[in-house]
Design an enzyme around this catalytic site. Structure first.
Site, mmCIF file in Angstrom:
data_model
loop_
_atom_site.group_PDB
_atom_site.id
_atom_site.type_symbol
_atom_site.label_atom_id
_atom_site.label_comp_id
_atom_site.label_asym_id
_atom_site.label_seq_id
_atom_site.Cartn_x
_atom_site.Cartn_y
_atom_site.Cartn_z
ATOM 1 N N GLY A 522 0.873 -1.323 -0.012
ATOM 2 C CA GLY A 522 -0.115 -0.057 -0.040
ATOM 3 C C GLY A 522 0.860 1.156 -0.041
ATOM 4 O O GLY A 522 2.010 1.290 0.243
ATOM 5 N N PHE A 526 1.527 9.681 3.090
ATOM 6 C CA PHE A 526 2.310 9.459 4.246
ATOM 7 C C PHE A 526 3.750 8.684 3.860
ATOM 8 O O PHE A 526 4.668 8.870 4.529
ATOM 9 C CB PHE A 526 1.711 8.621 5.255
ATOM 10 C CG PHE A 526 1.053 7.149 4.787
ATOM 11 C CD1 PHE A 526 2.224 6.289 4.946
ATOM 12 C CD2 PHE A 526 0.245 7.013 4.079
ATOM 13 C CE1 PHE A 526 1.925 4.830 4.663
ATOM 14 C CE2 PHE A 526 -0.461 5.800 3.642
ATOM 15 C CZ PHE A 526 0.696 4.777 3.664
ATOM 16 N N VAL A 529 3.380 1.053 2.896
ATOM 17 C CA VAL A 529 3.280 0.107 3.900
ATOM 18 C C VAL A 529 3.875 -1.325 3.170
ATOM 19 O O VAL A 529 3.447 -1.543 2.033
ATOM 20 C CB VAL A 529 1.678 -0.032 3.906
ATOM 21 C CG1 VAL A 529 1.418 -1.385 4.766
ATOM 22 C CG2 VAL A 529 0.973 1.359 4.442
ATOM 23 N N ASP A 639 -12.784 9.122 7.054
ATOM 24 C CA ASP A 639 -12.407 8.805 5.553
ATOM 25 C C ASP A 639 -12.961 7.502 5.369
ATOM 26 O O ASP A 639 -12.230 6.492 5.208
ATOM 27 C CB ASP A 639 -10.992 8.880 5.653
ATOM 28 C CG ASP A 639 -10.335 8.967 4.279
ATOM 29 O OD1 ASP A 639 -9.106 8.614 3.980
ATOM 30 O OD2 ASP A 639 -11.033 9.163 3.214
#
Length: 846
Positions: A522, A526, A529, A639
């Protein structure tokens, strides 16, 4: 003369007994125009009143347009109902005596009557039974408090009728309406209650408990240690006995025993007290040789404050064949109800069914009733444990009133009834005055602080350069600018209590093969992952922040703060962290089946079945409901989307990504004023317009998720014609045309029932109401989704699934609005919706 007097008394007694014996139950199917037989009993339609009853006004007859899913025994009764928008009554001609009255409610919408808006009073003769009653709210309250999943409601009352008339009146509130599905009026032929009962904690003091003194409401009726007993198995009064497991404080504290032979009543007069089935099972203590003799088996019940309660306990000694073998104590609300209790001695032998009644008062500040049984340490009995076969709890009327206090939450919207006792007005005024004084003092203190801070030089602007994180106050540099505002300082020791492991950077590098890009599952604003494996063989998801991302840093802060104080089966769990060498890394449980979106479209994964999709939606709803209700003010996710719903190896759905989450409004506010953040296509239009965030904003986003699950297409797809770009608008268009099946995922064909699809679509539509006040709560959404699953499973058992998705579905939309267009996108088709403020990443795919 004396003989004649005795003869007259005898004849009068015989006549009374004969009259009672002749009394027959009156069973009414409300809103029906015929007589039907349900489980061997005949129910009369109230459209043509018979000789035993009349109806003061006809009201409105209503019938369900889809199959009903209430109590199975009464399912056929729940297809119709009678609606009253003015005060109306059923008037019965009965013999004087004691009666059991049951009201059956099955909520369904009909011709503009929304049962969520229903509010009414019910009285029986001069006894008020309910006040400002809202059936869906009561069902929801029962489900959340007792962990049940009922869809219909049965209210049972017991009262004495002194004349030949019984008047049951329904009084709707102004602008509202009342409704009823069925009514039972059953004569109680035998003496069900003695004249007196034991007062708890009074050392043998007796208090009046007969029906001639007070009316009663049945709150609980449990078969302890055994399965549910259906009403059809209790042939005297057709009572339903629930299993006691949901009400036990610890199920492991006791185990079940049974004896299905030779059980009989201790007294011939007790044959109507409870069916023999209740006494053939029981619970006894798991370990009666514990050192701590205060060990108790406990049951907890939610009750209405400020009433007296009659607690009836049912006993039958199934093991010991002589006295003094099992002696125990009974506690009710931490008060001794009985000590040195020996069932064998009280009942008169083994396998003898026996009951004991106790009365206790619940104060205005208490809403729970505890029942506890434990060994009596002062006895020398060989079996110093406890035993119980059944329990019933009845609320006793006060001043001809059984209606609960108005402060109780009673509507499906979860609001408090807007009434305050008059004797609180003075205290309210005093409180307001004190509050104003405190406010003035706080404002003065703030002014002094402001003047003081103005004299200090302005602090240097914080550099965006990455700083290591310390989750524990004793770790890391105390002068670290970033650590000084980390969640450990905001929430005390919560993080250190919750997140138990601090990983070294060497462990993280080893787990990710030095951050090998082939392990990326992912990515987002940010950072990335990774899928990793720790030395112990544990597979984890490792989120590594990008040190140059100021936005990612803020989201990490929020994520840590939220996850350090949240734990739930349907929220992705944080395992630990790493804050070495200017890294900021979080370690999560690994979700083997990735995102929900990846199983709907855009991948070669096999499609989810209808049942799997329902389970995923229910799991996500449970996680969101926990967020909204698990803390003061709740937490708003902000979200909600299918890429933030992850599936573990068993396809259990969990909510993820709390980087945008916000604490809910304070108790005296309705919303949080904040800049708009979220993902296009899922964004609440009311939040978008007003910049006012509420829990209903999550509900809107979840409604989009429901349509996405049903249609298996992106929520924003610019490659489609203009009217189809936005999934929410497109799906609502077809939902209102009662033809949603035309755009649903064709891979579901033959895999769903029309009733479950209809209800699922109705829920999604209500979530997308333009105004938040018209949307359901997440708790209501969860309740209805679980009902959808029940409908589907019922049809699977019957083998009655659709062979064609266009064959049977009928839709009833009871909301109408036009959703404003949020985006006229230029993004690439079939991609993740663009996020406002750089959010909206995927995580956990693998």
């Amino acid at each position: 003369m004396r003989f004649c007097g005795l003869l007259l008394v005898l004849l009068a007694s015989l006549c009374a007994a004969s009259a009672q014996t002749a009394a027959k139950p009156i069973l009414i199917d409300c809103g029906c125009n015929s007589t039907i037989t349900v489980n061997g009993r005949q129910w009369i339609g109230d459209s043509f009143p018979g000789e035993n009853f009349t109806l003061s006004s006809s009201g409105i007859t209503a019938s369900a347009t889809a199959a009903v899913s209430g109590e199975p025994v009464y399912g056929a009764l729940y297809r119709t109902a009678r609606i009253f928008n003015t005060s109306s009554s059923y008037n019965f001609t009965v013999l004087p005596g004691n009666y059991c009255i049951r009201f059956h409610f099955f909520p369904f919408s009909f011709d503009g009557f929304n049962v969520n808006d229903s509010s009414f009073d019910v009285t029986a003769n001069d006894l008020k039974l309910v006040s400002k009653f809202n059936v869906p709210g009561e069902i929801y309250w029962k489900n959340t408090r007792s962990k049940s999943n009922i869809t219909s409601l049965v209210k049972e009352y017991l009262l004495s009728v002194s004349l030949n008339q019984l008047k049951i009146e329904f009084v709707p509130e102004s602008g509202s309406f009342a409704f009823i599905s069925a009514v039972e009026v059953i004569p109680i032929l035998d003496r069900l209650f003695a004249e007196t009962a034991n007062r708890v904690g009074s050392n043998g003091l007796k208090v009046p408990s007969s029906l001639s003194d007070r009316g009663m409401e049945t709150m609980y009726r449990l078969n302890v240690g055994g399965p549910e007993i259906s009403s059809g198995e209790d042939h005297d009064l057709w009572r339903k006995w629930d299993s006691d497991e949901r009400f036990m404080f610890s199920v492991n504290a006791a185990y079940s025993i049974s004896n299905t032979s030779n059980v009989s009543y201790a007294s011939i007069n007790d044959s109507s007290i409870a069916p023999i089935l209740v006494y053939e099972t029981a619970r006894t203590m798991t370990d009666n040789q514990v050192v701590e003799k205060r060990f108790n088996v406990s049951w907890k019940f939610d009750v209405d404050p400020n009433f007296d309660y009659l607690i009836r306990l049912h006993f039958c000694e199934l093991v010991y064949d002589k006295p003094n073998q099992r002696i125990f104590r009974v506690y009710i609300n931490n008060k001794t109800a009985a000590e040195n209790y020996d069932v064998f001695k009280q009942a008169g032998g083994k396998n003898k069914a026996y009951h004991e009644d106790y009365v206790d008062a619940i104060s205005q500040k208490v809403d729970t009733l505890w029942l506890q049984l434990g060994p009596d340490s002062l006895t020398s009995a060989s079996g110093t444990d406890a035993l119980l076969s059944g329990v019933e709890i009845f609320k006793l009327s006060r001043s001809a009133n059984l209606a609960h206090a108005p402060e109780r939450i009673n509507t499906v919207q979860g609001g408090l009834l807007d009434q305050k006792p008059k004797n609180k007005i003075l205290w309210t005024a005093i409180g307001a005055g004190a509050g104003m004084t405190i406010t003035v003092l706080l404002l003065f203190a703030a002014f002094v602080r402001y003047r003081t801070r103005r004299k200090k030089p302005p602090p240097a602007k914080r550099s965006p350069v990455w700083r290591p994180l310390s989750l524990h106050g004793t770790m890391g540099s105390t002068t670290n600018a970033w650590a000084s505002k980390s969640p450990s300082n905001k929430i005390g020791s919560t993080a250190s209590n919750r997140i138990e492991r601090r990983f070294t950077i060497a462990e993280i590098r080893a787990a990710t093969r030095n951050f090998d890009d082939t392990l990326v599952i992912g990515t987002g604003g940010f950072g990335k992952v990774y899928k990793g494996e720790m030395d112990e063989g544990m597979t984890v998801a490792i989120k590594r922040a990008n040190p140059q991302s100021e936005q990612g840093l803020k989201e990490f802060e929020t994520e840590i703060e939220m996850l350090s104080k949240l734990r739930h089966r349907h929220l992705v769990s944080m395992i630990g962290y790493c804050d070495e060498q200017n890294e900021m890394i979080l370690v999560y449980e690994y979700m083997a089946n990735g995102t929900l979106r990846s199983h709907l479209f855009g991948s070669d994964l096999p499609p989810l079945t209808w049942k799997q999709r329902l389970h995923a939606c229910i799991g996500a709803a449970r996680g969101l409901h926990y967020l909204h209700t698990g803390a003061e003010g709740g937490i708003i996710h902000r979200d909600v989307k299918t890429t933030n719903i992850l599936l573990d190896e068993n396809f259990v759905a969990k909510m993820a990504d709390f980087g945008l989450s916000k604490d809910g409004p304070a108790f005296d506010h309705t919303h949080v004023s904040t800049a708009v953040k979220g993902s296009f296509g899922y964004l609440d239009p009311e939040y978008f317009r007003r910049q006012q965030l509420t829990q209903k904003s999550d509900v809107y986003s979840f409604g989009v998720v429901l349509f996405e699950v049903l249609c298996a297409r992106p929520v924003i797809n610019p490659s489609l014609p203009r009217e189809q770009i936005n999934l929410a608008e497109w799906a609502l268009h077809w939902q209102r045309q009662k033809s949603l099946e035309r755009i649903m995922d064709p891979r579901l064909e033959g895999n769903y029932s029309s009733e479950s699809l209809k209800k699922f679509a109705d829920i999604a539509e209500k979530c997308l109401a333009d105004e938040g006040k018209n949307r359901p709560t997440m708790g209501e959404v969860l309740w209805h989704l679980e009902n959808v699953l029940q409908l589907h499973e019922a049809h699977v058992q019957k083998g009655d699934l659709n062979s064609s998705p266009t064959s049977q579905a009928r839709y009833a939309a009871d909301v109408s609005f036009s959703l404003p267009r949020i985006v006229e996108g230029e993004e690439e088709a079939c991609t993740e919706p663009e996020s406002i403020d750089g959010v909206g990443y995927q995580e956990g795919q693998g």
